[in-house]
Design a protein around this motif. Structure first.
Motif, mmCIF file in Angstrom:
data_model
loop_
_atom_site.group_PDB
_atom_site.id
_atom_site.type_symbol
_atom_site.label_atom_id
_atom_site.label_comp_id
_atom_site.label_asym_id
_atom_site.label_seq_id
_atom_site.Cartn_x
_atom_site.Cartn_y
_atom_site.Cartn_z
ATOM 1 N N TRP A 145 0.820 -1.212 0.000
ATOM 2 C CA TRP A 145 0.000 0.000 0.000
ATOM 3 C C TRP A 145 0.855 1.265 0.000
ATOM 4 O O TRP A 145 0.464 2.289 -0.562
ATOM 5 N N ILE A 146 2.029 1.182 0.622
ATOM 6 C CA ILE A 146 2.945 2.326 0.587
ATOM 7 C C ILE A 146 3.489 2.518 -0.829
ATOM 8 O O ILE A 146 3.460 3.616 -1.385
ATOM 9 N N ASN A 147 3.968 1.424 -1.437
ATOM 10 C CA ASN A 147 4.620 1.501 -2.741
ATOM 11 C C ASN A 147 3.650 1.775 -3.887
ATOM 12 O O ASN A 147 4.003 2.473 -4.848
ATOM 13 N N ASP A 148 2.443 1.234 -3.816
ATOM 14 C CA ASP A 148 1.485 1.395 -4.913
ATOM 15 C C ASP A 148 0.408 2.433 -4.622
ATOM 16 O O ASP A 148 -0.276 2.884 -5.550
ATOM 17 N N ALA B 152 0.403 1.783 -10.992
ATOM 18 C CA ALA B 152 -0.626 2.733 -10.559
ATOM 19 C C ALA B 152 -0.078 4.119 -10.243
ATOM 20 O O ALA B 152 -0.803 5.116 -10.317
ATOM 21 N N THR B 153 1.202 4.206 -9.876
ATOM 22 C CA THR B 153 1.765 5.508 -9.512
ATOM 23 C C THR B 153 1.788 6.490 -10.680
ATOM 24 O O THR B 153 1.842 7.700 -10.476
ATOM 25 N N PHE C 7 8.298 5.185 2.942
ATOM 26 C CA PHE C 7 8.859 4.394 1.843
ATOM 27 C C PHE C 7 10.261 3.924 2.197
ATOM 28 O O PHE C 7 10.627 2.763 1.967
ATOM 29 N N ALA C 8 11.064 4.826 2.773
ATOM 30 C CA ALA C 8 12.431 4.480 3.160
ATOM 31 C C ALA C 8 12.440 3.391 4.229
ATOM 32 O O ALA C 8 13.190 2.413 4.135
ATOM 33 N N LEU D 20 10.230 -3.244 -9.313
ATOM 34 C CA LEU D 20 9.525 -3.582 -10.544
ATOM 35 C C LEU D 20 10.365 -4.487 -11.443
ATOM 36 O O LEU D 20 9.822 -5.306 -12.189
ATOM 37 N N ALA D 21 11.692 -4.316 -11.372
ATOM 38 C CA ALA D 21 12.586 -5.014 -12.304
ATOM 39 C C ALA D 21 12.824 -6.468 -11.924
ATOM 40 O O ALA D 21 12.950 -7.336 -12.789
#
Length: 382
Positions: A56-59, A219-220, A260-261, A341-342
């Motif tokens: 939820w933080i990342n997306d 989504a970002t 995020f960090a 993502l990679a």
């Protein structure tokens, strides 16, 4: 050179945010490698509404970060350094060099392997960290250098956004993507109709985010699209864009990015660091950030000026451009984001995160010491 109030505010917020991010990263690494490490790592993977907190933080929350990037980019295009194409060309060429050379170095080492998808990792610059390090040098830093680094980092972010949209979309669900883009078009129509109230845009942005999330495109990206749908007007304090950008600065700088960090630097450090650094993807990230970034920024900028395409500001010299290029090698936020993502393998993701942190630290130290030496000499000469 005159600095607008919003730019000054942006610089100060990014500076403080960068210093806070450094503290959060150190805290996260210490906690992850302490006796509380297992519980700390587990916390970020607690299920919340069907997905982990980290997800939820990342997306989710990071979409707001991308919204702020989009608003800043929009302002740069309309009123900032990117509004005058002649002034914008130097950081544009610098950013292009700073993206292509690191990606090239990574691909030389990883082409044809399962990790070649990580080429986008060393292409990014973390604007908060970079400006935080630059701020440590105080008033000796020329205004032109602050603006050059800021514009370069913003263009870098745009490049990262395009890379995510184009190269890190694995499967597309066209129905959801079309719905998301239809919502975007509706918001653009609201803009043309001069609807200034933020509520329709926020509601539309949430709907667009939901369908983008289920389309296969990250989504970002919704954040950036929403930013360009929100009315800019004349860009003054009463404009919708200005109000939202001003409101988002502190929540993003002191809540979203620190979260995020914390969530993404919970890395358990192993004793086999030397083995990790021998991996081709590790070498690609390290060489890309520490060597590729500064050399790409420097040589492509030098080429553009030599060809008469753009000019170097009178208060800068090539030594300061090379030195600040090392600050461009501080990847962190965007580099870690692209890593997620990679790569699919947890071990590779964690190793890549560690190398990003180490490389960013080295690039930051070299950049700081180089600038301290160069700018000190310039002061003596002047």
């Amino acid at each position: 050179m005159k600095i607008t109030k919003l730019f000054a505010e942006f610089f100060e917020n990014e500076k403080a945010s960068g210093l806070f991010l450094i503290c959060c990263t150190i805290f996260s690494l210490i906690l992850a490698n302490s006796s509380f490490g297992i519980d700390y790592l587990h916390f970020w993977h607690i299920n919340l509404a069907g997905n982990s907190i980290q997800y939820w933080i990342n997306d989710g929350l990071m979409t707001i970060f991308f919204l702020l990037i989009g608003l800043e980019l929009e302002r740069e295009i309309y009123q900032g350094e990117l509004s005058n194409i002649k002034d914008a060309l130097l950081p544009i060429f610098g950013a292009l060099g700073g993206m292509l050379v690191p990606a090239g170095l990574f691909l030389v080492l990883n082409f044809g392997t399962q990790t070649q998808s990580g080429a986008g990792i060393p292409m990014a610059t973390d604007i908060a960290f970079a400006l935080a390090i630059l701020s440590l040098l105080g008033n000796r830093v020329p205004v032109s250098l602050k603006i050059f680094l800021t514009a370069l980092a913003v263009i870098d972010d745009l490049g990262a956004i395009l890379i995510i949209a184009i190269f890190y979309t694995k499967t597309l669900l066209w129905t959801n993507l079309i719905i998301a883009m239809c919502v975007f078009v509706i918001l653009l129509i609201f803009n043309r109709l001069k609807i200034r109230n933020l509520i329709p845009y926020i509601i539309g942005g949430i709907v667009m985010w939901y369908f983008m999330l289920h389309s296969g495109v990250h989504a970002t990206i919704t954040g950036v699209l929403l930013a360009f749908a929100i009315p800019f007007g004349n860009g003054d304090k009463k404009s919708t864009s200005y109000i939202l950008q001003h409101f988002l600065h502190k929540p993003v700088a002191f809540f979203i990015l620190p979260l995020f960090a914390l969530a993404n630097t919970a890395i358990v450090l192993h004793s086999n660091v030397a083995e990790v650094l021998k991996e081709n993807y590790s070498l690609g990230i390290a060489l890309g950030l520490i060597i590729g970034k500064p050399l790409g920024i420097f040589f492509v900028s030098l080429l553009a000026v030599s060809l008469g395409i753009c000019k170097l500001p009178s208060d800068l010299n090539w030594k300061s451009i090379l030195a600040v290029g090392f600050l461009g090698g501080i990847g962190f936020t965007m580099s870690i984001f692209i890593t997620l993502l990679a790569f699919d393998t947890v071990e590779i993701v964690n190793n890549a995160k560690f190398v990003i942190l180490l490389s960013s630290l080295i690039a930051g130290i070299i950049g700081y010491l180089s600038l301290k030496l160069v700018l000190k000499k310039d002061v003596i000469q002047n």
